[in-house]
Design a protein around this motif. Structure first.
Motif, mmCIF file in Angstrom:
data_model
loop_
_atom_site.group_PDB
_atom_site.id
_atom_site.type_symbol
_atom_site.label_atom_id
_atom_site.label_comp_id
_atom_site.label_asym_id
_atom_site.label_seq_id
_atom_site.Cartn_x
_atom_site.Cartn_y
_atom_site.Cartn_z
ATOM 1 N N ARG A 54 0.816 -1.216 0.000
ATOM 2 C CA ARG A 54 0.000 0.000 0.000
ATOM 3 C C ARG A 54 0.848 1.263 0.000
ATOM 4 N NH1 ARG A 54 -5.101 0.251 -1.696
ATOM 5 N NH2 ARG A 54 -5.542 -1.952 -1.877
ATOM 6 N N GLU A 162 -10.326 2.386 4.303
ATOM 7 C CA GLU A 162 -10.504 1.028 4.851
ATOM 8 C C GLU A 162 -9.168 0.292 4.885
ATOM 9 O OE1 GLU A 162 -12.917 -1.359 5.963
ATOM 10 O OE2 GLU A 162 -13.492 0.653 6.624
ATOM 11 N N ARG A 163 -8.388 0.509 3.841
ATOM 12 C CA ARG A 163 -7.126 -0.219 3.693
ATOM 13 C C ARG A 163 -5.935 0.560 4.227
ATOM 14 N NH1 ARG A 163 -10.224 -2.328 -0.610
ATOM 15 N NH2 ARG A 163 -10.247 -4.586 -0.386
ATOM 16 N N SER A 192 -1.785 -0.076 7.418
ATOM 17 C CA SER A 192 -2.307 -0.830 6.258
ATOM 18 C C SER A 192 -2.414 -2.293 6.676
ATOM 19 C CB SER A 192 -1.344 -0.741 5.063
ATOM 20 O OG SER A 192 -0.884 0.562 4.896
ATOM 21 N N GLU A 194 -3.437 -4.950 5.388
ATOM 22 C CA GLU A 194 -3.228 -6.056 4.440
ATOM 23 C C GLU A 194 -1.770 -6.205 4.000
ATOM 24 O OE1 GLU A 194 -6.082 -5.212 1.416
ATOM 25 O OE2 GLU A 194 -7.748 -5.552 2.801
#
Ligand SMILES: Cc1cc2nc3c(=O)[nH]c(=O)nc-3n(C[C@H](O)[C@H](O)[C@H](O)COP(=O)(O)OP(=O)(O)OC[C@H]3O[C@@H](n4cnc5c(N)ncnc54)[C@H](O)[C@@H]3O)c2cc1C
Length: 408
Positions: A54, A162-163, A192, A194
Motif C-alpha cells: 500500500r 478502509e485499507r 495498512s 493487508e
C-alpha cells in the motif's frame, strides 16, 4: 498461452527468480544464469522484509530537496551523500530532483500501486500453489510519523481509508504495543492491515526449489555478458561462451547498467546503499506488525523468531561492506525506538545496493534488440514488486503492450 520459447534470465536475485518462475508457469523453457553459486546473495539477501503493497510512494517527492539539506547535517541521518566526479551520478541526481514534485510523485505512486497490488495477488496465487515457507505473514504495516507536517501530508494522500487507517498516537500504541513508548514522540500513524512481511532470501530459495523440480528449468552458474549481434539481435555469452537462446531477460540488479553498455545504451540506474541488522531478541519484546519510523526512515519486521531492522540511503559509495559508523547509527536509532528488543550489539550487520531509477519506477520494457527485455530498477521496493514485475515480463513475452515503460 503464449508461444513456447527458450528464455534466459540473467540474475538470480528476487527479480530474476520471480521472472524465471512466472515464465516457467507460462510454459516456457527457462534458463537462469547467476554469477554466484547461491541465489539471492546481493540486494535480495537481508533487506527490510516488508511487502509494502500500500505504501509505494517513490523517494522523489516534493519537499525532499529541502529535507535533504537538513539530513546532510544530522548525525544518524537517513541519507548520506558523497559527491563524485562522475557524470552518471550528477545526471541521476538531476533527474531525481526533477522528479521531486507532487504531480510526478502522484503519477508514479499510481503506477507503483498497480504493480504492487498485482504482486500481492500473484504472490497469493503462488503461495496457494505450494511454495516452500519463506516466513511469510500478513500482520499489516504501521507507518509512524514524528513530524506533524509529514503526518498531515501522508493523511492527505490516503485514498482508501478502509485499507489505510489513519491513527492517533494512542491508537498506534494499541496496534503495536512494542512501540508504545514512542507514542509521546509521534504525531500519528497510518496502518495498512493487508501489508505483509517475509524473508526475501528464503523467498529466493523457495522459488529456486520449486523451479529445480520443473522439467523445463535449467540453471547455469556463470558470468553473463551481452554484445551486439546480427539482425537487430543481441548476443549473450556465459563465461565467454556463446549462449543460444530465443530471448534474454535482464534482471541483474545494479549490474544491469554495466551489462548493457556494450550494446551502446545507458540505463538510469544508481546504487543506493542501505543497511540492515538482524538479531533474535526475546520474542515478547518484538513488534508483531511491521513498522516504519518514517522520519528516521527505519523499518522493523519480525521474520520468524528474528527481528530485521533496515534503513539508510548512502549515495556515492562503491564499497559494498557495511560501514561501521552507519551501523552504529542504526543500532542507536533502534535502541532509542525499541529499547526492550536489544541487545543490538549482537545484531548481524548487512549492506546492499538498491538498484534505483531516479523517479522510482522500474524499467520493464522491450528494447531495440528484438531478443532483449529489461526487468530492472525496482529500487527500495524490489521484494514488494518482484511478482508484479515478473508478470509484466510475461505480458511482454506474450506480446501485450507494456504499461510501465515502452521501448528503451
Ligand atoms: C537495506 C535495504 C532494505 C530493503 N528493504 C526492502 C523492503 O523492505 N521491501 C522491499 O520490497 N524491498 C526492499 N529493498 C529493495 C530490494 O532488496 C531490492 O530492490 C531487490 O532485492 C533487488 O532485487 P534484484 O533481483 O533486482 O537485484 P539483486 O538482488 O541485486 O540481484 C541481481 C543478481 O544478478 C546477478 N548478476 C549481476 N550481474 C551478473 C552477471 N553478469 N551474470 C550473472 N549474474 C549476474 C547478481 O549476482 C545478483 O544475484 C531493500 C534494499 C536494501 C538495500
Amino acid at each position: 498461452m503464449a508461444e513456447k520459447r527458450d528464455i534466459t534470465v540473467i540474475g538470480g536475485g528476487v527479480t530474476g527468480l520471480a521472472t524465471a518462475w512466472a515464465l516457467l508457469r507460462d510454459g516456457h523453457n527457462v534458463t537462469l544464469t547467476e554469477r554466484h553459486r547461491d541465489v539471492g546473495q546481493e540486494a535480495s539477501f537481508a533487506n527490510g522484509g516488508q511487502l509494502s503493497y500500500r505504501y509505494v510512494r517513490p523517494l522523489a517527492d516534493a519537499g525532499v530537496p529541502q529535507d535533504a539539506i537538513s539530513w546532510l547535517f544530522r548525525s544518524n541521518s537517513p541519507v548520506s551523500l558523497r559527491l563524485r566526479a562522475d557524470p552518471h551520478q550528477w545526471r541521476w541526481m538531476l533527474a531525481f530532483f526533477r522528479a521531486c514534485n507532487a504531480a510526478t510523485n502522484h503519477k508514479n505512486s499510481n503506477i507503483l500501486l498497480d504493480l504492487a497490488l498485482r504482486s500481492q495477488a500473484g504472490l497469493s496465487e503462488w503461495r496457494a500453489d505450494g511454495l516452500k515457507d519463506f516466513l511469510w505473514r500478513r500482520p499489516g504495516k504501521l507507518v509512524v510519523y514524528r513530524s506533524k507536517k509529514n503526518f498531515l501530508k501522508a493523511r492527505g494522500g490516503v485514498t482508501d481509508p478502509e485499507r489505510e487507517r489513519v491513527l492517533s498516537p494512542s491508537e498506534c500504541a494499541d496496534v503495536e504495543p512494542a512501540f508504545a513508548s514512542l507514542s509521546k514522540q509521534i504525531a500519528g500513524g497510518i496502518f495498512s492491515p493487508e501489508d505483509e512481511v517475509a524473508d526475501c532470501y528464503r523467498f529466493c530459495e523457495s522459488l529456486l526449489d520449486s523451479m529445480s523440480r520443473h522439467s523445463l528449468f535449467r540453471r547455469i552458474h556463470g558470468n553473463a555478458s551481452l554484445s551486439t549481434g546480427e539482425g537487430g539481435q543481441c548476443l549473450m555469452r556465459i563465461d565467454g561462451r556463446i549462449h543460444d537462446t530465443d530471448l534474454v531477460v535482464l534482471a541483474a540488479g545494479i549490474s544491469s547498467r554495466q551489462l548493457v553498455r556494450p550494446l551502446g545504451f545507458d540505463l538510469p540506474l544508481y546504487g543506493l546503499k542501505g543497511y540492515s541488522l538482524t538479531h533474535q531478541p526475546r520474542i515478547d519484546t518484538m513488534p508483531d506488525v511491521s513498522v516504519t519510523d518514517y522520519d528516521n526512515r527505519v523499518v522493523y519486521a519480525r521474520l520468524g523468531d528474528t527481528l530485521r531492522i533496515a534503513a539508510m540511503v548512502d549515495i556515492g559509495t562503491r564499497n559494498m561492506r557495511p560501514d561501521p559508523r552507519r551501523i552504529a547509527s542504526l543500532r542507536s536509532l533502534a535502541a532509542a525506538a525499541l529499547p526492550e528488543a536489544g541487545p543490538y550489539d549482537a545484531a548481524v550487520p548487512w549492506a546492499g545496493m538498491r538498484p534505483a531509477t531516479p523517479d522510482g519506477v522500474p524499467v520493464i520494457a522491450r528494447t531495440r534488440w528484438h531478443n532483449l527485455l529489461l526487468n530492472v530498477g525496482q529500487g527500495a521496493l524490489g521484494f514488494t514488486l518482484s511478482v508484479g514485475s515478473a508478470l509484466k515480463v510475461c505480458d511482454l513475452v506474450a506480446g501485450a503492450r507494456p504499461a510501465v515503460h515502452d521501448k528503451v
